[in-house]
Design an enzyme around this catalytic site. Sequence first.
Site, mmCIF file in Angstrom:
data_model
loop_
_atom_site.group_PDB
_atom_site.id
_atom_site.type_symbol
_atom_site.label_atom_id
_atom_site.label_comp_id
_atom_site.label_asym_id
_atom_site.label_seq_id
_atom_site.Cartn_x
_atom_site.Cartn_y
_atom_site.Cartn_z
ATOM 1 N N ARG A 6 -1.157 -6.076 -1.747
ATOM 2 C CA ARG A 6 -1.525 -4.683 -2.029
ATOM 3 C C ARG A 6 -1.251 -4.329 -3.491
ATOM 4 N NH1 ARG A 6 -3.345 -1.808 2.174
ATOM 5 N NH2 ARG A 6 -2.673 -2.331 4.268
ATOM 6 N N ARG A 66 7.211 2.824 3.736
ATOM 7 C CA ARG A 66 6.394 2.890 4.954
ATOM 8 C C ARG A 66 6.960 2.033 6.070
ATOM 9 N NH1 ARG A 66 0.065 1.801 3.497
ATOM 10 N NH2 ARG A 66 -0.531 3.894 2.833
ATOM 11 N N ARG A 76 -2.899 0.991 13.256
ATOM 12 C CA ARG A 76 -1.458 1.120 13.037
ATOM 13 C C ARG A 76 -0.913 2.077 14.091
ATOM 14 N NH1 ARG A 76 -2.489 2.142 6.883
ATOM 15 N NH2 ARG A 76 -2.651 0.013 6.108
#
Length: 197
Positions: free
Chosen positions: A150, A139, A46
Amino acid sequence: MSASTARPLVLFGPSGCGKSTLKNRLLKDHPDKFGFSISHTTRRPRAGEADGREYYFTDREAMQKSIDAGEFIESAVYNGNLYGTSKKAVQDVLNLGKVCVLDIDMQGVINLKNTNLNCYYVFVKTPSLEELEKRLRARGTETEESLSKRLDIAKEELAFADTPGNFNSIIINDDLERAYSEFHDTISENVIGLSSS
């Protein structure tokens, strides 16, 4: 209890629960006592992540070969990517005379419980699934599809955490300062003697 004979510390919780924040603060407050076992993964880094710091980023073929060769103490597939903890990563921390901190997923916890490592297991969670969803959305790194995946995984993880005997301690991260204080006290009492911060 000295760090070298202390139990390894295993942190587990749904993505977005704040376990990395708690882990990073513990490592920053006690760099002489704790060392992080860096996991391997086949997922892409990321923004802001560096190879050898957050993870060892690798490809699936190379990682699977190492797993098959018995070089990992635990490995699992999460969200389509391989994750795992190598024996070398843990040994590197132990060689420094520090408590080894592992941040792993549910399959990793199950695998570790089948080893002779006497780990201390801490589950970190948000006060609710709604709060977890809010944090994951904040996020800005999730698509609707990955967010849905998730949250489905988080439901399984919460059910696993509610099973008696799976975790030594459960920390609800509703307020970071309070959660860290509880986390720090729990580790002080059960893993290694720490002076109050």
